[in-house]
Design an enzyme around this catalytic site. Structure first.
Site, PDB file in Angstrom:
ATOM      1  N   HIS A   1     -87.560  20.085   5.449  1.00 12.45           N
ATOM      2  CA  HIS A   1     -87.514  19.177   4.301  1.00 12.45           C
ATOM      3  C   HIS A   1     -88.314  17.888   4.516  1.00 12.45           C
ATOM      4  O   HIS A   1     -87.891  16.798   4.149  1.00 12.45           O
ATOM      5  CB  HIS A   1     -86.069  18.833   3.966  1.00 12.45           C
ATOM      6  CG  HIS A   1     -85.303  19.947   3.315  1.00 12.45           C
ATOM      7  ND1 HIS A   1     -85.915  20.971   2.630  1.00 12.45           N
ATOM      8  CD2 HIS A   1     -83.961  20.188   3.247  1.00 12.45           C
ATOM      9  CE1 HIS A   1     -84.986  21.797   2.165  1.00 12.45           C
ATOM     10  NE2 HIS A   1     -83.802  21.356   2.519  1.00 12.45           N
TER      11      HIS A   1
ATOM     12  N   HIS B   1     -82.665  18.124  -4.576  1.00 18.30           N
ATOM     13  CA  HIS B   1     -81.643  18.800  -3.766  1.00 18.30           C
ATOM     14  C   HIS B   1     -80.221  18.420  -4.185  1.00 18.30           C
ATOM     15  O   HIS B   1     -79.391  18.089  -3.333  1.00 18.30           O
ATOM     16  CB  HIS B   1     -81.869  18.449  -2.286  1.00 18.30           C
ATOM     17  CG  HIS B   1     -81.373  19.457  -1.313  1.00 18.30           C
ATOM     18  ND1 HIS B   1     -80.070  19.914  -1.294  1.00 18.30           N
ATOM     19  CD2 HIS B   1     -82.000  20.076  -0.277  1.00 18.30           C
ATOM     20  CE1 HIS B   1     -79.917  20.762  -0.302  1.00 18.30           C
ATOM     21  NE2 HIS B   1     -81.074  20.894   0.327  1.00 18.30           N
TER      22      HIS B   1
ATOM     23  N   GLU C   1     -82.734  25.123  -5.305  1.00 15.63           N
ATOM     24  CA  GLU C   1     -83.863  24.267  -4.975  1.00 15.63           C
ATOM     25  C   GLU C   1     -85.175  24.974  -5.306  1.00 15.63           C
ATOM     26  O   GLU C   1     -85.695  25.736  -4.496  1.00 15.63           O
ATOM     27  CB  GLU C   1     -83.833  23.903  -3.491  1.00 15.63           C
ATOM     28  CG  GLU C   1     -82.499  23.375  -2.994  1.00 15.63           C
ATOM     29  CD  GLU C   1     -82.344  23.542  -1.488  1.00 15.63           C
ATOM     30  OE1 GLU C   1     -83.303  23.218  -0.747  1.00 15.63           O
ATOM     31  OE2 GLU C   1     -81.283  24.027  -1.050  1.00 15.63           O
TER      32      GLU C   1
ATOM     33  N   TYR D   1     -76.341  18.847  -4.991  1.00 15.49           N
ATOM     34  CA  TYR D   1     -75.246  19.760  -4.654  1.00 15.49           C
ATOM     35  C   TYR D   1     -74.335  19.824  -5.883  1.00 15.49           C
ATOM     36  O   TYR D   1     -73.727  18.827  -6.263  1.00 15.49           O
ATOM     37  CB  TYR D   1     -74.450  19.238  -3.466  1.00 15.49           C
ATOM     38  CG  TYR D   1     -75.061  19.474  -2.111  1.00 15.49           C
ATOM     39  CD1 TYR D   1     -74.399  20.239  -1.147  1.00 15.49           C
ATOM     40  CD2 TYR D   1     -76.286  18.914  -1.754  1.00 15.49           C
ATOM     41  CE1 TYR D   1     -74.933  20.445   0.112  1.00 15.49           C
ATOM     42  CE2 TYR D   1     -76.837  19.117  -0.506  1.00 15.49           C
ATOM     43  CZ  TYR D   1     -76.154  19.875   0.430  1.00 15.49           C
ATOM     44  OH  TYR D   1     -76.690  20.065   1.682  1.00 15.49           O
TER      45      TYR D   1
ATOM     46  N   ASP E   1     -78.397  31.087   2.169  1.00 16.95           N
ATOM     47  CA  ASP E   1     -79.371  30.036   2.460  1.00 16.95           C
ATOM     48  C   ASP E   1     -80.742  30.692   2.438  1.00 16.95           C
ATOM     49  O   ASP E   1     -81.491  30.640   3.411  1.00 16.95           O
ATOM     50  CB  ASP E   1     -79.087  29.378   3.812  1.00 16.95           C
ATOM     51  CG  ASP E   1     -79.911  28.103   4.026  1.00 16.95           C
ATOM     52  OD1 ASP E   1     -80.603  27.677   3.078  1.00 16.95           O
ATOM     53  OD2 ASP E   1     -79.868  27.541   5.133  1.00 16.95           O
TER      54      ASP E   1
ATOM     55  N   GLN F   1     -84.705  28.333  -3.519  1.00 12.18           N
ATOM     56  CA  GLN F   1     -83.830  28.424  -2.358  1.00 12.18           C
ATOM     57  C   GLN F   1     -82.393  28.270  -2.847  1.00 12.18           C
ATOM     58  O   GLN F   1     -82.041  27.266  -3.476  1.00 12.18           O
ATOM     59  CB  GLN F   1     -84.168  27.325  -1.347  1.00 12.18           C
ATOM     60  CG  GLN F   1     -83.397  27.409  -0.039  1.00 12.18           C
ATOM     61  CD  GLN F   1     -83.970  28.426   0.930  1.00 12.18           C
ATOM     62  OE1 GLN F   1     -85.093  28.924   0.720  1.00 12.18           O
ATOM     63  NE2 GLN F   1     -83.236  28.750   1.988  1.00 12.18           N
TER      64      GLN F   1
ATOM     65  N   ARG G   1     -88.274  25.067   5.636  1.00 11.56           N
ATOM     66  CA  ARG G   1     -88.633  25.002   7.054  1.00 11.56           C
ATOM     67  C   ARG G   1     -90.086  25.389   7.299  1.00 11.56           C
ATOM     68  O   ARG G   1     -90.643  26.241   6.601  1.00 11.56           O
ATOM     69  CB  ARG G   1     -87.723  25.925   7.879  1.00 11.56           C
ATOM     70  CG  ARG G   1     -86.322  25.370   8.063  1.00 11.56           C
ATOM     71  CD  ARG G   1     -85.412  26.381   8.770  1.00 11.56           C
ATOM     72  NE  ARG G   1     -84.169  25.753   9.191  1.00 11.56           N
ATOM     73  CZ  ARG G   1     -83.125  25.510   8.417  1.00 11.56           C
ATOM     74  NH1 ARG G   1     -83.188  25.829   7.134  1.00 11.56           N
ATOM     75  NH2 ARG G   1     -82.035  24.950   8.898  1.00 11.56           N
TER      76      ARG G   1
END
Length: 335
Positions: free
Chosen positions: A88, A159, A294, A161, A231, A266, A63
């Site tokens: 992002h 990114h 990340e 998952y 997060d 992250q 961010r």
């Protein structure tokens, strides 16, 4: 060629699928055949993907508060796509772009992208290369390089998952996680960092030794409650290509180490993930059913003077490496 169709690369112990559209990692099968990354079942859903479910992220990961930053005395305003923040790279970030396919081999591919001056209001024409390769015995490597025509911001990441029990393996609370960090960045209510770094000791963020995620996800710590899980950004000890994190599957059959040259990682536990019947093989993916690691520069660094910056200037080359190293073991014999 349909840019939404994945290109497959493979080695002895890994097989991966990557799309030219957004650089999405749509499949990562380890030696025992287990697919350990989540992905959309409908390829076209990637064009309206709010979760960044496996894509390349840029021009700036994380961010930027209020979508504003100053660079060399110039004030820049970026569009906000996450309440009062730019996230992002914005709504048309690099995960929403068709990348050029420069090279394809059995074990690698090279993607390229030219982000024009003014793309999402960023200054400078940014030329990016993303080399994705499988190295023996079981490493998936992403190498980013970029140059800019003007001073700009650049912080790129991937990114995926992950769920090491399989892409439809359910809640990740029984995964064991270790992160090589003594500190973490607390968040404001808008999920931007406060500008402080805090000691992990005595908190759910102390992942210096392997811990099951369930305890941290259930903790009453105000930062966990704010985010609905993890997060948060963790600065990683050391420099150069080094280990940043290790995760082990509940059945202890698959372990993954993350190595990176980036200053931090992250760590996100899919706190807002909701894909009902729209994942691969029409599977459903829900909250806390995946984790993301990340590697990237510090989030909102331009507005937090204590953080290392993410500036890239003409004549410089941005270069960073991300490696996912896998260890796949046979099941333990029953007693």
């Amino acid at each position: 060629m349909d840019p939404h169709q994945p290109i497959e690369i493979s080695g002895t112990a890994l097989r991966a699928g990557i799309t030219p559209y957004g650089g999405y990692l749509t499949r990562l099968c380890v030696a025992n055949g287990r697919d350990v990354v989540l992905a959309h079942g409908d390829a076209r859903a990637r064009s309206t993907d709010p979760c960044h479910l496996g894509c390349i992220v840029g021009r700036h990961a994380g961010r930027i508060g209020a979508g504003t930053f100053e660079l060399d005395g110039w004030h820049h305003r970026l569009p906000c796509n996450a309440e009062n923040a730019h996230l992002h790279g914005g709504a048309t970030g690099f995960g929403a772009c068709v990348w050029d396919l420069h090279e394809v081999g059995p074990r690698h591919l090279l993607l390229g992208l030219e982000s024009p001056d003014g793309h999402e209001n960023y200054p400078g024409r940014l030329r990016v290369r993303a080399r994705i390769e499988i190295d023996e015995p079981a490493t998936l490597r992403m190498t980013f390089e970029a140059e800019s025509s003007r001073p700009t911001l650049c912080s790129l990441t991937w990114h995926p998952y992950f769920n090491l029990a399989g892409h439809a393996g359910g809640h990740v609370g029984t995964h064991c996680v270790c992160i090589e960090s003594d500190r973490y960045l607390p968040l404001r209510p808008d999920f931007c960092p406060t500008g402080d770094t805090l000691d992990v000791a005595g908190t759910p963020f102390d992942l210096r030794s392997p811990r099951r995620l369930a305890g941290g996800l259930a903790a009453e710590h105000p930062q966990i409650r704010l985010a609905g899980g993890f997060d948060h950004y963790f600065p990683i000890r050391g420099s150069g290509l080094r280990p940043a994190a290790r995760v082990e599957s509940p059945d202890e059959r698959v372990a993954m180490e993350l190595w990176t040259t980036q200053p931090g990682v992250q760590f996100y536990t899919a706190n807002t993930l909701r894909l009902r019947g729209r994942g691969k093989q029409e599977e459903s993916y829900g909250r806390h059913e995946a984790f993301c690691l990340e590697p990237q520069g510090y989030p909102d660094a331009s507005n937090c003077p204590a953080f290392p910056g993410n500036e890239l200037r003409p004549g410089e080359t941005y270069r960073h490496v991300i490696e996912y190293r896998f260890d796949v073991r046979t099941p333990r014999p029953s007693a």
